[in-house]
Design an enzyme around this catalytic site. Sequence first.
Site, PDB file in Angstrom:
ATOM      1  N   PHE A  63     -19.154 -48.931 -43.457  1.00 10.88           N
ATOM      2  CA  PHE A  63     -18.352 -49.534 -44.523  1.00 10.88           C
ATOM      3  C   PHE A  63     -18.747 -50.989 -44.766  1.00 10.88           C
ATOM      4  O   PHE A  63     -19.313 -51.340 -45.806  1.00 10.88           O
ATOM      5  CB  PHE A  63     -16.878 -49.403 -44.164  1.00 10.88           C
ATOM      6  CG  PHE A  63     -15.930 -50.215 -44.999  1.00 10.88           C
ATOM      7  CD1 PHE A  63     -16.047 -50.246 -46.386  1.00 10.88           C
ATOM      8  CD2 PHE A  63     -14.900 -50.939 -44.409  1.00 10.88           C
ATOM      9  CE1 PHE A  63     -15.169 -50.988 -47.155  1.00 10.88           C
ATOM     10  CE2 PHE A  63     -14.014 -51.674 -45.168  1.00 10.88           C
ATOM     11  CZ  PHE A  63     -14.152 -51.706 -46.541  1.00 10.88           C
ATOM     12  N   LYS A 104     -27.129 -45.263 -36.349  1.00 14.15           N
ATOM     13  CA  LYS A 104     -27.219 -43.984 -35.650  1.00 14.15           C
ATOM     14  C   LYS A 104     -26.764 -42.826 -36.538  1.00 14.15           C
ATOM     15  O   LYS A 104     -27.046 -41.669 -36.268  1.00 14.15           O
ATOM     16  CB  LYS A 104     -26.356 -44.029 -34.381  1.00 14.15           C
ATOM     17  CG  LYS A 104     -26.479 -42.813 -33.477  1.00 14.15           C
ATOM     18  CD  LYS A 104     -25.554 -42.948 -32.275  1.00 14.15           C
ATOM     19  CE  LYS A 104     -25.602 -41.692 -31.395  1.00 14.15           C
ATOM     20  NZ  LYS A 104     -24.660 -41.803 -30.246  1.00 14.15           N
ATOM     21  N   LEU A 105     -26.052 -43.161 -37.605  1.00 16.15           N
ATOM     22  CA  LEU A 105     -25.477 -42.168 -38.525  1.00 16.15           C
ATOM     23  C   LEU A 105     -24.506 -41.241 -37.806  1.00 16.15           C
ATOM     24  O   LEU A 105     -24.618 -40.012 -37.842  1.00 16.15           O
ATOM     25  CB  LEU A 105     -26.565 -41.366 -39.241  1.00 16.15           C
ATOM     26  CG  LEU A 105     -27.492 -42.164 -40.170  1.00 16.15           C
ATOM     27  CD1 LEU A 105     -28.468 -41.237 -40.866  1.00 16.15           C
ATOM     28  CD2 LEU A 105     -26.693 -42.962 -41.191  1.00 16.15           C
ATOM     29  N   THR A 155     -13.665 -58.587 -34.274  1.00 15.52           N
ATOM     30  CA  THR A 155     -12.409 -58.260 -34.940  1.00 15.52           C
ATOM     31  C   THR A 155     -11.296 -59.184 -34.486  1.00 15.52           C
ATOM     32  O   THR A 155     -11.364 -59.763 -33.391  1.00 15.52           O
ATOM     33  CB  THR A 155     -12.011 -56.798 -34.614  1.00 15.52           C
ATOM     34  OG1 THR A 155     -10.688 -56.533 -35.066  1.00 15.52           O
ATOM     35  CG2 THR A 155     -12.044 -56.552 -33.110  1.00 15.52           C
ATOM     36  N   ASP A 156     -10.261 -59.311 -35.309  1.00 11.58           N
ATOM     37  CA  ASP A 156      -9.097 -60.103 -34.901  1.00 11.58           C
ATOM     38  C   ASP A 156      -8.288 -59.406 -33.808  1.00 11.58           C
ATOM     39  O   ASP A 156      -7.457 -60.033 -33.148  1.00 11.58           O
ATOM     40  CB  ASP A 156      -8.203 -60.432 -36.100  1.00 11.58           C
ATOM     41  CG  ASP A 156      -7.710 -59.214 -36.860  1.00 11.58           C
ATOM     42  OD1 ASP A 156      -8.077 -58.076 -36.495  1.00 11.58           O
ATOM     43  OD2 ASP A 156      -6.961 -59.399 -37.841  1.00 11.58           O
ATOM     44  N   TYR A 172     -10.223 -49.878 -27.993  1.00  5.65           N
ATOM     45  CA  TYR A 172     -11.120 -50.430 -29.014  1.00  5.65           C
ATOM     46  C   TYR A 172     -11.236 -51.936 -28.888  1.00  5.65           C
ATOM     47  O   TYR A 172     -12.337 -52.489 -28.762  1.00  5.65           O
ATOM     48  CB  TYR A 172     -10.639 -50.053 -30.407  1.00  5.65           C
ATOM     49  CG  TYR A 172     -11.234 -50.929 -31.501  1.00  5.65           C
ATOM     50  CD1 TYR A 172     -12.607 -50.979 -31.688  1.00  5.65           C
ATOM     51  CD2 TYR A 172     -10.427 -51.718 -32.313  1.00  5.65           C
ATOM     52  CE1 TYR A 172     -13.177 -51.795 -32.669  1.00  5.65           C
ATOM     53  CE2 TYR A 172     -10.972 -52.528 -33.299  1.00  5.65           C
ATOM     54  CZ  TYR A 172     -12.343 -52.568 -33.465  1.00  5.65           C
ATOM     55  OH  TYR A 172     -12.898 -53.383 -34.430  1.00  5.65           O
ATOM     56  N   SER A 173     -10.099 -52.636 -28.907  1.00  7.07           N
ATOM     57  CA  SER A 173     -10.152 -54.094 -28.882  1.00  7.07           C
ATOM     58  C   SER A 173     -10.665 -54.611 -27.537  1.00  7.07           C
ATOM     59  O   SER A 173     -11.331 -55.648 -27.476  1.00  7.07           O
ATOM     60  CB  SER A 173      -8.779 -54.692 -29.205  1.00  7.07           C
ATOM     61  OG  SER A 173      -7.776 -54.204 -28.343  1.00  7.07           O
ATOM     62  N   ASN A 216     -10.363 -55.204 -43.400  1.00  5.02           N
ATOM     63  CA  ASN A 216     -11.113 -55.140 -44.657  1.00  5.02           C
ATOM     64  C   ASN A 216     -10.666 -53.936 -45.477  1.00  5.02           C
ATOM     65  O   ASN A 216     -10.263 -52.913 -44.928  1.00  5.02           O
ATOM     66  CB  ASN A 216     -12.610 -54.994 -44.385  1.00  5.02           C
ATOM     67  CG  ASN A 216     -13.288 -56.290 -43.989  1.00  5.02           C
ATOM     68  OD1 ASN A 216     -14.468 -56.491 -44.252  1.00  5.02           O
ATOM     69  ND2 ASN A 216     -12.571 -57.193 -43.336  1.00  5.02           N
ATOM     70  N   LYS A 272      -9.282 -44.479 -42.525  1.00  2.22           N
ATOM     71  CA  LYS A 272      -8.608 -45.769 -42.577  1.00  2.22           C
ATOM     72  C   LYS A 272      -7.497 -45.738 -43.623  1.00  2.22           C
ATOM     73  O   LYS A 272      -7.539 -44.964 -44.582  1.00  2.22           O
ATOM     74  CB  LYS A 272      -9.618 -46.876 -42.898  1.00  2.22           C
ATOM     75  CG  LYS A 272     -10.741 -47.012 -41.874  1.00  2.22           C
ATOM     76  CD  LYS A 272     -10.259 -47.586 -40.548  1.00  2.22           C
ATOM     77  CE  LYS A 272     -11.437 -47.884 -39.628  1.00  2.22           C
ATOM     78  NZ  LYS A 272     -11.027 -48.584 -38.401  1.00  2.22           N
ATOM     79  N   GLY A 328       0.636 -48.565 -28.018  1.00  3.71           N
ATOM     80  CA  GLY A 328       0.153 -49.948 -27.968  1.00  3.71           C
ATOM     81  C   GLY A 328      -0.066 -50.562 -29.333  1.00  3.71           C
ATOM     82  O   GLY A 328      -0.959 -51.397 -29.505  1.00  3.71           O
TER      83      GLY A 328
END
Length: 391
Positions: free
Chosen positions: A14, A37-38, A136-137, A185-186, A215, A224, A330
């Site tokens: 994206f 990597k697709l 990322t934030d 993830y974070s 975004n 998303k 979380g």
Amino acid sequence: MSKRNIVITGGAGFIGSHVVRLFVNKYPEYNIINLDKLTYAGNLANLKDVEDKPNYKFVKMDICDFDAFYALMQEEKIDGIIHLAAESHVDRSIKDPFTFARTNVMGTLALLQAAKLYWESLPERYEGKRFYHISTDEVYGALSMNHPEGIQPPFATTASSAEHHLAYGDDFFYETTKYNPHSPYSASKASSDHFVRAYHDTYGMPTIVTNCSNNYGPYQFPEKLIPLFINNIRNRKALPVYGKGENVRDWLFVEDHARAIDVIFHNGKVAETYNIGGFNEWKNIDIIKVVIKTVDRILGRATTERDADGNMLEVYPDMDLITFVTDRLGHDARYAIDSTKLQKELGWEPSLQFEEGIEKTVRWYLDNEEWMKNVTSGDYQKYYEAMYEKK
């Protein structure tokens, strides 16, 4: 401007596809290598408009493949890396944290080590080189939402909503905010950030890290929130909202993020961190209602009726699609970026106001139904085979 050889990892994704497009079109003297990597989120159809440009090249590669990337660095004489490739969906990280650790941590480490070895082998070493890591934030954790009713914030940018410019707390994420990740993830992104900074501090590698807010815009994979809901509204499917939809995020149009990456790559200071955001906070439930209203209006579903007092009211029938579901594990309450440093030091500001960005985004997805069908059906994954493997 001098010739450069730049790898953009995750360039079929994206945000990455917007960065690739910007660099290919803006810098015809650069060689831009899109390395991806697709996986499920990589879609080469996102870049149909630049795939035949002489300064563009696609390489299918896993960023964890150190040997392959090291060879690419030498073959292409790479002097710049813009690293966007990452597993990024929080829900997926909760179910499969190992994949996130492998890609986001070990993949970043493989890129760093390959760049280190190649650049240190050159007579000029690190001179004129740059390793730019996009984060990322979410690494900062969560901010308190001590003003759930919303207050006027102390600042605004072009991206800030004209009608709904509120802050839901007194504090913001700054470049100096302590890391406190709450999801796999974070946590994986936080770890990769630390490795990038460690390569500067230990080896002198010219690195930069940026942390951006949510975004939105064209070409986003439809798991998303915004593209998922646009598609569901079009097809009158349920709109699943976590908890009560009270969680707050700061939203930025993706092309403005790409512009920020361009500015920072060329003019940012080595070893610095820059936050990228729009000062544009929204509760999830409120942004969902904006999307519903925009889709219903464009599709001609919105109507008007009189209330008991004779006042004309707008009616959006797809509001009934909102379905509240069990909250995510979380689930952080609030993210809000302070991007003042970037604005003051490098002169970057968003170009698109939120209402304009949402209108543009909704119209793009509604006008590109074939793209959406190909993505949701999985047919988009055949594009690489058609364009590259059979040539």
